[in-house]
Design an enzyme around this catalytic site. Structure first.
Site, PDB file in Angstrom:
ATOM      1  N   LYS A 160       0.802  -1.178  -0.023  1.00  0.00           N
ATOM      2  CA  LYS A 160      -0.034  -0.116  -0.225  1.00  0.00           C
ATOM      3  C   LYS A 160       0.992   1.199   0.007  1.00  0.00           C
ATOM      4  CE  LYS A 160      -3.667  -2.398   2.393  1.00  0.00           C
ATOM      5  NZ  LYS A 160      -4.919  -2.126   3.682  1.00  0.00           N
ATOM      6  N   TYR A 169     -12.424  -2.683  -3.098  1.00  0.00           N
ATOM      7  CA  TYR A 169     -12.719  -2.601  -1.513  1.00  0.00           C
ATOM      8  C   TYR A 169     -14.279  -2.503  -1.556  1.00  0.00           C
ATOM      9  CZ  TYR A 169      -8.205  -2.681   0.471  1.00  0.00           C
ATOM     10  OH  TYR A 169      -7.046  -3.200   1.265  1.00  0.00           O
ATOM     11  N   ASN A 187      -1.971   0.265   6.662  1.00  0.00           N
ATOM     12  CA  ASN A 187      -1.330  -0.769   7.196  1.00  0.00           C
ATOM     13  C   ASN A 187      -0.488  -1.616   6.325  1.00  0.00           C
ATOM     14  OD1 ASN A 187      -3.244  -1.822   5.864  1.00  0.00           O
ATOM     15  ND2 ASN A 187      -4.551  -2.767   7.542  1.00  0.00           N
ATOM     16  N   HIS A 244      -2.336  -5.275   1.675  1.00  0.00           N
ATOM     17  CA  HIS A 244      -3.440  -6.046   1.629  1.00  0.00           C
ATOM     18  C   HIS A 244      -3.006  -7.467   1.215  1.00  0.00           C
ATOM     19  CE1 HIS A 244      -7.296  -7.523   0.016  1.00  0.00           C
ATOM     20  NE2 HIS A 244      -6.443  -8.057  -0.899  1.00  0.00           N
ATOM     21  N   GLU A 275      -9.851 -11.176  -6.980  1.00  0.00           N
ATOM     22  CA  GLU A 275      -8.997 -10.101  -7.002  1.00  0.00           C
ATOM     23  C   GLU A 275      -7.671 -10.146  -8.027  1.00  0.00           C
ATOM     24  OE1 GLU A 275      -9.654  -9.445  -2.202  1.00  0.00           O
ATOM     25  OE2 GLU A 275      -7.789  -9.800  -2.996  1.00  0.00           O
TER      26      GLU A 275
HETATM   27  P1  ATP Z   1      -6.881  -5.975   3.721  1.00  0.00           P
HETATM   28  O1  ATP Z   1      -8.318  -6.478   3.080  1.00  0.00           O
HETATM   29  O2  ATP Z   1      -6.232  -4.489   3.363  1.00  0.00           O
HETATM   30  O3  ATP Z   1      -5.977  -7.189   3.446  1.00  0.00           O
HETATM   31  P2  ATP Z   1      -7.969  -6.636   6.349  1.00  0.00           P
HETATM   32  O4  ATP Z   1      -8.221  -7.905   5.578  1.00  0.00           O
HETATM   33  O5  ATP Z   1      -6.691  -7.079   7.418  1.00  0.00           O
HETATM   34  O6  ATP Z   1      -6.972  -5.794   5.251  1.00  0.00           O
HETATM   35  P3  ATP Z   1     -10.324  -5.473   6.388  1.00  0.00           P
HETATM   36  O7  ATP Z   1     -11.354  -5.497   7.332  1.00  0.00           O
HETATM   37  O8  ATP Z   1     -10.511  -6.060   4.992  1.00  0.00           O
HETATM   38  O9  ATP Z   1      -8.848  -5.895   6.842  1.00  0.00           O
HETATM   39  O10 ATP Z   1     -10.083  -3.922   5.930  1.00  0.00           O
HETATM   40  C1  ATP Z   1      -9.774  -3.453   4.798  1.00  0.00           C
HETATM   41  C2  ATP Z   1      -8.844  -2.170   4.833  1.00  0.00           C
HETATM   42  O11 ATP Z   1      -9.704  -1.131   5.323  1.00  0.00           O
HETATM   43  C3  ATP Z   1      -7.706  -2.398   5.920  1.00  0.00           C
HETATM   44  O12 ATP Z   1      -6.478  -3.259   5.671  1.00  0.00           O
HETATM   45  C4  ATP Z   1      -7.508  -0.906   6.444  1.00  0.00           C
HETATM   46  O13 ATP Z   1      -6.670  -0.550   5.536  1.00  0.00           O
HETATM   47  C5  ATP Z   1      -8.729  -0.082   6.326  1.00  0.00           C
HETATM   48  N1  ATP Z   1      -9.511  -0.218   7.561  1.00  0.00           N
HETATM   49  C6  ATP Z   1      -9.997  -1.579   8.227  1.00  0.00           C
HETATM   50  N2  ATP Z   1     -10.299  -1.156   9.520  1.00  0.00           N
HETATM   51  C7  ATP Z   1     -10.492   0.187   9.755  1.00  0.00           C
HETATM   52  C8  ATP Z   1     -10.809   1.215  10.434  1.00  0.00           C
HETATM   53  N3  ATP Z   1     -11.185   0.884  11.703  1.00  0.00           N
HETATM   54  N4  ATP Z   1     -10.361   2.726  10.302  1.00  0.00           N
HETATM   55  C9  ATP Z   1      -9.938   2.730   9.272  1.00  0.00           C
HETATM   56  N5  ATP Z   1      -9.314   1.904   8.090  1.00  0.00           N
HETATM   57  C10 ATP Z   1      -9.644   0.754   8.360  1.00  0.00           C
HETATM   58 MG    MG Z   2      -9.895  -7.653   3.754  1.00  0.00          MG
END
Ligand code: ATP
Ligand code: MG
Length: 137
Positions: free
Chosen positions: A11, A51, A114, A117, A128
């Site tokens: 990212k 997303y 973070n 992804h 994806e």
């Molecule tokens: P990713 O899908 O990016 O691999 P993940 O599966 O660990 O991450 P998800 O719950 O799918 O987490 O959330 C997608 C993305 O949305 C997260 O990686 C983060 O960048 C963002 N995100 C998730 N929770 C929050 C939050 N509470 N506040 C802000 N951004 C968030």
């Molecule tokens: Mg995810």
């Protein structure tokens, strides 16, 4: 276990801090092979489409803005149990909760920024991978 593919995105917070090489090393050192990769700047349409499952979440707008804020390295990783292995290498969504030595523990800045992804199921991985690499055999 059979050979599997998963989609990874490094990212903007990580690409802008020159962490691409270090993060790719985590994948390769764990036995995953990079079978496709491209550096791109996502449009809001692409980031929002990717997303789309999070459309109703309060952070959706912030997430799309952030994903378009810099270059991302999109790649396809292949290996035994690739989906789960990549999720283990990444660590928890919130870097404060990520296990020591995981990518997010080492490199992520916050729950939003973070670093990486990774697909969360074999089914989502297939969707994806098609989204970013429709031509990949
Ligand atoms: P990713 O899908 O990016 O691999 P993940 O599966 O660990 O991450 P998800 O719950 O799918 O987490 O959330 C997608 C993305 O949305 C997260 O990686 C983060 O960048 C963002 N995100 C998730 N929770 C929050 C939050 N509470 N506040 C802000 N951004 C968030
Ligand atoms: Mg995810």
């Amino acid at each position: 276990m059979t050979k599997q593919r998963t989609l990874s995105i490094i990212k903007p917070d990580a690409t802008t801090r020159n962490l691409v090489g270090k993060i790719l090393s985590h994948f390769e050192d764990s036995g995953l092979t990079i079978v496709a990769a491209k550096m791109v700047t996502l449009t809001p349409e692409q980031a929002g489409g990717f997303y789309a499952v999070h459309k109703e979440r309060p952070f959706f707008g912030e997430l799309v803005d952030y994903m378009c804020s810099g270059r991302v390295l999109v790649s396809v990783l292949e290996g035994e149990d690739a989906v789960n292995l990549n999720r283990k290498l990444m660590g928890a969504t919130d870097p404060k909760k990520a296990d020591p030595g995981t990518i997010r523990n080492l490199y992520a800045e916050s729950i939003a920024a973070n670093a990486v992804h990774g697909s969360d199921s074999a089914e989502n991985a297939a969707t994806e991978i098609k989204f970013f690499f429709p031509e990949l055999k």
